[in-house]
Design a protein around this motif. Structure first.
Motif, PDB file in Angstrom:
ATOM      1  N   GLU A  52       0.708  -1.247  -0.052  1.00  0.00           N
ATOM      2  CA  GLU A  52       0.052  -0.104   0.096  1.00  0.00           C
ATOM      3  C   GLU A  52       0.815   1.289  -0.054  1.00  0.00           C
ATOM      4  O   GLU A  52       2.106   1.393   0.720  1.00  0.00           O
ATOM      5  N   ALA A  53       0.746   2.276  -0.716  1.00  0.00           N
ATOM      6  CA  ALA A  53       1.308   3.475  -0.919  1.00  0.00           C
ATOM      7  C   ALA A  53       1.145   4.187   0.675  1.00  0.00           C
ATOM      8  O   ALA A  53      -0.058   4.550   1.082  1.00  0.00           O
ATOM      9  N   LEU A  54       2.244   4.766   0.909  1.00  0.00           N
ATOM     10  CA  LEU A  54       2.354   5.690   1.969  1.00  0.00           C
ATOM     11  C   LEU A  54       1.590   6.907   1.681  1.00  0.00           C
ATOM     12  O   LEU A  54       1.707   7.615   0.570  1.00  0.00           O
ATOM     13  N   THR A  55       1.059   7.673   2.774  1.00  0.00           N
ATOM     14  CA  THR A  55       0.586   9.036   2.425  1.00  0.00           C
ATOM     15  C   THR A  55       1.404   9.893   2.800  1.00  0.00           C
ATOM     16  O   THR A  55       2.886   9.567   3.242  1.00  0.00           O
ATOM     17  N   ALA A  56       1.101  11.276   2.494  1.00  0.00           N
ATOM     18  CA  ALA A  56       2.326  12.291   2.538  1.00  0.00           C
ATOM     19  C   ALA A  56       2.721  12.410   4.054  1.00  0.00           C
ATOM     20  O   ALA A  56       3.952  12.498   4.280  1.00  0.00           O
ATOM     21  N   ALA A  57       1.870  12.340   4.931  1.00  0.00           N
ATOM     22  CA  ALA A  57       1.989  12.261   6.381  1.00  0.00           C
ATOM     23  C   ALA A  57       2.669  11.210   6.885  1.00  0.00           C
ATOM     24  O   ALA A  57       3.891  11.348   7.582  1.00  0.00           O
ATOM     25  N   GLU A  58       2.638   9.993   6.290  1.00  0.00           N
ATOM     26  CA  GLU A  58       3.634   8.767   6.710  1.00  0.00           C
ATOM     27  C   GLU A  58       4.981   8.976   6.221  1.00  0.00           C
ATOM     28  O   GLU A  58       5.926   8.644   6.990  1.00  0.00           O
ATOM     29  N   LEU A  59       5.101   9.674   4.993  1.00  0.00           N
ATOM     30  CA  LEU A  59       6.379   9.748   4.197  1.00  0.00           C
ATOM     31  C   LEU A  59       7.195  10.682   5.497  1.00  0.00           C
ATOM     32  O   LEU A  59       8.474  10.683   5.505  1.00  0.00           O
ATOM     33  N   GLU A  60       6.472  11.772   5.802  1.00  0.00           N
ATOM     34  CA  GLU A  60       7.020  12.679   6.764  1.00  0.00           C
ATOM     35  C   GLU A  60       7.437  12.214   7.950  1.00  0.00           C
ATOM     36  O   GLU A  60       8.806  12.487   8.193  1.00  0.00           O
ATOM     37  N   LYS A  61       7.007  10.931   8.561  1.00  0.00           N
ATOM     38  CA  LYS A  61       7.619  10.307   9.480  1.00  0.00           C
ATOM     39  C   LYS A  61       8.720   9.454   9.190  1.00  0.00           C
ATOM     40  O   LYS A  61       9.490   9.123   9.874  1.00  0.00           O
ATOM     41  N   ALA A  62       8.616   8.896   7.722  1.00  0.00           N
ATOM     42  CA  ALA A  62       9.747   7.966   7.445  1.00  0.00           C
ATOM     43  C   ALA A  62      10.953   8.517   6.816  1.00  0.00           C
ATOM     44  O   ALA A  62      12.012   7.932   6.655  1.00  0.00           O
ATOM     45  N   VAL A  63      10.642   9.821   6.758  1.00  0.00           N
ATOM     46  CA  VAL A  63      12.112  10.610   5.710  1.00  0.00           C
ATOM     47  C   VAL A  63      13.229  10.650   7.031  1.00  0.00           C
ATOM     48  O   VAL A  63      13.052  10.976   7.973  1.00  0.00           O
ATOM     49  N   LEU A  64      14.305  10.606   6.247  1.00  0.00           N
ATOM     50  CA  LEU A  64      15.487  10.931   7.034  1.00  0.00           C
ATOM     51  C   LEU A  64      15.494  12.109   7.902  1.00  0.00           C
ATOM     52  O   LEU A  64      15.096  13.284   7.702  1.00  0.00           O
ATOM     53  N   ALA A  65      15.972  11.908   9.332  1.00  0.00           N
ATOM     54  CA  ALA A  65      15.854  13.121  10.261  1.00  0.00           C
ATOM     55  C   ALA A  65      17.402  13.176  10.578  1.00  0.00           C
ATOM     56  O   ALA A  65      18.075  12.378  10.609  1.00  0.00           O
ATOM     57  N   GLN A  66      17.627  14.300  11.633  1.00  0.00           N
ATOM     58  CA  GLN A  66      18.883  14.321  12.029  1.00  0.00           C
ATOM     59  C   GLN A  66      19.083  13.538  12.862  1.00  0.00           C
ATOM     60  O   GLN A  66      20.589  12.912  13.105  1.00  0.00           O
ATOM     61  N   ALA A  67      18.409  13.074  13.776  1.00  0.00           N
ATOM     62  CA  ALA A  67      18.658  11.663  14.722  1.00  0.00           C
ATOM     63  C   ALA A  67      19.037  10.581  14.191  1.00  0.00           C
ATOM     64  O   ALA A  67      19.517   9.666  15.033  1.00  0.00           O
ATOM     65  N   ASP A  68      18.843  10.288  12.961  1.00  0.00           N
ATOM     66  CA  ASP A  68      19.098   9.395  12.057  1.00  0.00           C
ATOM     67  C   ASP A  68      20.454   8.919  11.805  1.00  0.00           C
ATOM     68  O   ASP A  68      21.074   7.982  11.314  1.00  0.00           O
ATOM     69  N   VAL A  69      21.247  10.273  11.771  1.00  0.00           N
ATOM     70  CA  VAL A  69      22.574   9.958  11.249  1.00  0.00           C
ATOM     71  C   VAL A  69      23.707  10.324  12.449  1.00  0.00           C
ATOM     72  O   VAL A  69      23.449  11.464  13.272  1.00  0.00           O
ATOM     73  N   LYS A  70      24.868   9.807  12.151  1.00  0.00           N
ATOM     74  CA  LYS A  70      25.812  10.425  13.205  1.00  0.00           C
ATOM     75  C   LYS A  70      26.788  11.415  12.901  1.00  0.00           C
ATOM     76  O   LYS A  70      27.147  12.160  13.446  1.00  0.00           O
TER      77      LYS A  70
END
Length: 260
Positions: A52-70
């Motif tokens: 199932e395709a993710l919604t725009a809101a779901e993609l916002e939660k899934a996209v790379l964030a500062q906390a995800d990278v060292k």
């Protein structure tokens, strides 16, 4: 190593294909929003039922964030500098998926999209480095645009197929217009794709930056279910010298891990 004229060559790259990446990496800083096997897709994965395709809101939660990278900095891509499909046109229609990928524009017709940029940190030059060497050291850093796009009705699988087909058809290079700039790609070579996806294609494209300088760009599309993560990467020192650089797999691993 060719380093002259370094400044003029780098500025030429800025004004062309790297314009999006430069602006994105100096953007709003909204981190809270914020084998062979070479390039071959896993055909067995394509046989699985469409996710199932993710919604725009779901993609916002899934996209790379500062906390995800060292290392490095994650920022939003300013809307005014975000390339769109209507502003990217390949002279050869077969190469259109690659032209869009190079500008961080998702292929096909996605149901929703989201983008972030990531910039690594350069190492400090040696204290006794010559001025030109110090300049190159400061530019020796990877800049990446990460694009997530979700698709319905098997569109994500089709994107992978289209990019792989374009990589073969356009191996000898192609020309395209992007955001008012005429650009030329000298060659396209499939390379080993990073892991973490259901299927993926990786490419090194050589941009004709200036005179006889060819600037490498790293391009990856990886599918996880009905979502395609695209990574467009360049290195400004490589844009000046034409020398290759390594794709930052730690960043793609972090992004694809969030799509599991």
């Amino acid at each position: 190593m060719r380093t002259s004229p370094v400044r003029r060559t780098v500025l030429a790259a800025f004004a062309a294909a790297l314009a999006l990446l430069v602006t994105a990496c100096g953007g709003s800083g909204d981190e809270d929003k914020a084998g062979d096997g070479k390039g071959k897709a896993d055909s067995s994965a394509s046989a699985a039922p469409a996710a199932e395709a993710l919604t725009a809101a779901e993609l916002e939660k899934a996209v790379l964030a500062q906390a995800d990278v060292k290392d490095g900095k994650v920022t939003a891509v300013p809307a005014e500098d975000d390339a769109t499909a209507d502003k990217v046109k390949s002279k050869d229609a077969a190469c259109q998926p690659l032209a869009q990928l190079q500008m961080g524009v998702p292929a096909g017709t996605p149901a929703a999209t989201v983008k972030r940029s990531w910039a690594g940190q350069p190492e400090k030059p040696a204290a006794d480095a010559a001025p030109e060497e110090a300049l190159l050291a400061g530019l020796d850093v990877e800049q990446m645009v990460v694009t997530l796009a979700s698709y319905e009705d098997g569109g994500a699988e089709q994107v992978i197929k289209d990019v792989e087909a374009a990589a073969g058809a356009c191996a000898g290079g192609f020309a395209y217009d992007a955001m008012g700039e005429a650009l030329a790609i000298e060659s396209v070579e499939k390379t080993e794709a990073p892991g973490g996806g259901d299927e993926a294609v990786a490419i090194t494209a050589m941009l004709a930056a200036e005179e006889d300088v060819k600037a490498p760009m790293k391009l990856v599309v990886a599918r996880k279910g009905a979502t395609v993560a695209s990574f467009t990467v360049t290195n400004f020192a490589s844009a000046a010298t034409g020398e290759d650089f390594a794709f930052p797999t730690a960043v793609s691993d972090a992004q694809l891990g969030k799509l599991a």
